[in-house]
Design a protein around this motif. Structure first.
Motif, PDB file in Angstrom:
ATOM      1  N   UNK A 153     -11.908   4.534   1.996  1.00  0.00           N
ATOM      2  CA  UNK A 153     -11.738   4.566   0.532  1.00  0.00           C
ATOM      3  C   UNK A 153     -10.502   5.335   0.091  1.00  0.00           C
ATOM      4  N   UNK A 154      -9.911   6.137   0.990  1.00  0.00           N
ATOM      5  CA  UNK A 154      -8.693   6.854   0.655  1.00  0.00           C
ATOM      6  C   UNK A 154      -7.439   6.017   0.815  1.00  0.00           C
ATOM      7  N   UNK A 155      -7.601   4.807   1.375  1.00  0.00           N
ATOM      8  CA  UNK A 155      -6.466   3.915   1.579  1.00  0.00           C
ATOM      9  C   UNK A 155      -6.234   3.040   0.356  1.00  0.00           C
ATOM     10  N   UNK A 156      -4.972   2.714   0.108  1.00  0.00           N
ATOM     11  CA  UNK A 156      -4.661   1.551  -0.713  1.00  0.00           C
ATOM     12  C   UNK A 156      -4.368   0.416   0.258  1.00  0.00           C
ATOM     13  N   UNK A 165      -6.926   2.425  -4.135  1.00  0.00           N
ATOM     14  CA  UNK A 165      -7.878   3.231  -3.359  1.00  0.00           C
ATOM     15  C   UNK A 165      -9.223   3.306  -4.056  1.00  0.00           C
ATOM     16  N   UNK A 166     -10.279   3.536  -3.300  1.00  0.00           N
ATOM     17  CA  UNK A 166     -11.621   3.696  -3.860  1.00  0.00           C
ATOM     18  C   UNK A 166     -12.692   2.912  -3.156  1.00  0.00           C
ATOM     19  N   UNK A 167     -12.561   1.585  -3.006  1.00  0.00           N
ATOM     20  CA  UNK A 167     -13.632   0.802  -2.376  1.00  0.00           C
ATOM     21  C   UNK A 167     -13.856   1.205  -0.921  1.00  0.00           C
ATOM     22  N   UNK A 209      -2.771  -4.943   5.173  1.00  0.00           N
ATOM     23  CA  UNK A 209      -2.047  -3.690   5.346  1.00  0.00           C
ATOM     24  C   UNK A 209      -2.757  -2.593   4.575  1.00  0.00           C
ATOM     25  N   UNK A 210      -2.697  -1.374   5.073  1.00  0.00           N
ATOM     26  CA  UNK A 210      -3.330  -0.276   4.358  1.00  0.00           C
ATOM     27  C   UNK A 210      -2.765   1.057   4.792  1.00  0.00           C
ATOM     28  N   UNK A 211      -3.059   2.072   3.982  1.00  0.00           N
ATOM     29  CA  UNK A 211      -2.635   3.420   4.320  1.00  0.00           C
ATOM     30  C   UNK A 211      -2.910   4.370   3.176  1.00  0.00           C
ATOM     31  N   UNK A 212      -2.896   5.652   3.469  1.00  0.00           N
ATOM     32  CA  UNK A 212      -3.032   6.644   2.411  1.00  0.00           C
ATOM     33  C   UNK A 212      -1.774   6.615   1.547  1.00  0.00           C
ATOM     34  N   UNK A 213      -1.913   6.792   0.237  1.00  0.00           N
ATOM     35  CA  UNK A 213      -0.735   6.762  -0.633  1.00  0.00           C
ATOM     36  C   UNK A 213       0.355   7.709  -0.120  1.00  0.00           C
ATOM     37  N   UNK A 214       1.567   7.203  -0.071  1.00  0.00           N
ATOM     38  CA  UNK A 214       2.717   7.962   0.442  1.00  0.00           C
ATOM     39  C   UNK A 214       3.287   8.773  -0.707  1.00  0.00           C
TER      40      UNK A 214
END
Length: 329
Positions: free
Chosen positions: A212-215, A242-244, A262-267
């Motif tokens: 959930x911390x990924x966009x 992010x969220x789901x 593709x995904x990752x924590x906000x940069x």
């Protein structure tokens, strides 16, 4: 792959701080690509979804080119002469065809369907990419990952990895970076990332547990795929905030649908990106361009390419100005 535009757009990007709680309902924005010819009148054209005005980063993913299916007998295929990179990693992933890779580390490798080739530029690297004579149809994606400040001078590196596909609920999932559906890539990353090809059978729906911390960004290659209440068509990229904790992908088409997730924590860092360079300010870009033009040792040399290096484009007559992702709500 190089960004071979003669007048590349300068990009300075960062993200706003988000202090909201996780939202279980996916919010999806549709990003449409722009066509970019890779030089010359018979050049192969790519569809670029990142960066663009609506969004410059998804996690640390900062560049996404989607190309093909390309008949190389008509276009000549891919022939990108030695060119430099700084402050980023290149991620090559093919659906069909074959590309010969050479770099200033001395790596000589072939990019093939279902096989990850990841190159770390760090302080500076150069490489060439040429579709092979065995290629009739070239089809795939070229992606870049921005390196965080503490690692942007990381040593040059090249990794090759062949993921074993996972089959579940009418989906075939090949995880090339990060982890998804019980599969994890051993390839290390400098920020939390996800990269996976997902092929859905006709009418299939798969629900995936995600961080959930990924966009996330879902790029559709073929078919029509529904995410939440949004249907994405070929070449579109759906951005999921992010969220789901889960994402449900549904194939709304009669044939197989192919996507790249593709995904990752906000940069959170502010970066400047111009041509094939990523830095932290305008001066970083000026210095990198100067050193490439002067054939400094910073980028090394590519052996075995039958031609000259790519010259850098002319810098804009202005300081690069900021461009940021929209604030997260």
């Amino acid at each position: 792959m190089s960004n071979v535009e003669t007048e590349p757009v300068e990009v300075r990007c960062g993200t706003a701080v988000d202090d909201t709680a996780a939202d279980p309902t996916p919010r999806v924005e549709v990003l449409t690509p722009r066509d970019v010819p890779l030089g010359g009148p018979r050049a192969m054209t790519v569809r670029r979804t990142l960066p663009q005005r609506a969004r410059t980063l998804i996690g640390a993913w900062c560049f996404a080119d989607h190309y093909g299916p390309d008949d190389v007998s008509r276009t000549g295929g891919m022939d990108v002469a030695p060119h430099p990179h700084t402050g980023l990693q290149t991620v090559s992933w093919l659906f069909s065809g074959e590309i010969e890779h050479r770099d200033s580390l001395g790596s000589h490798a072939f990019v093939r369907p279902g096989e990850l080739n990841l190159m770390t530029g760090g302080y500076g690297i150069s490489h060439s990419e040429v579709s092979t004579p065995r290629t009739t149809v070239l089809h795939g994606v070229q992606l870049w990952v921005a390196l965080p400040e503490e690692h942007r001078a990381a040593p040059r590196d090249f990794r090759h990895y062949v993921p074993e596909p996972v089959h579940t609920d009418g989906a075939e999932i090949s995880v090339f970076l990060g982890s998804l559906a019980g599969s994890a890539s051993p390839v290390p990353t400098f920020t939390p990332l996800l990269g996976a090809e997902i092929v859905l059978a006709p009418g299939a729906a798969v629900t995936l547990a995600v961080d959930p911390g990924f966009e996330h960004g879902l790029l559709v290659d073929q078919g029509a795929v529904r995410v939440a209440d949004v249907v994405l068509n070929p070449a579109e990229l759906g951005y999921v905030h992010p969220g789901p904790r889960t994402l449900t992908l549904t194939n709304e088409s009669d044939g197989a649908a192919r996507t790249v997730l593709l995904g990752g924590t906000p940069f959170e860092e502010e970066i400047v990106m111009w041509w094939n360079f990523i830095g932290r300010n305008h001066e970083d870009i000026v210095r990198a361009r100067e050193e490439w033009q002067n054939s400094s040792d910073r980028f090394g040399a590519v052996e075995g390419y039958p031609g000259d290096r790519l010259p850098a484009p002319v810098l804009p007559h202005a300081t690069i100005t900021p461009r940021r992702n929209p604030p997260r709500h």
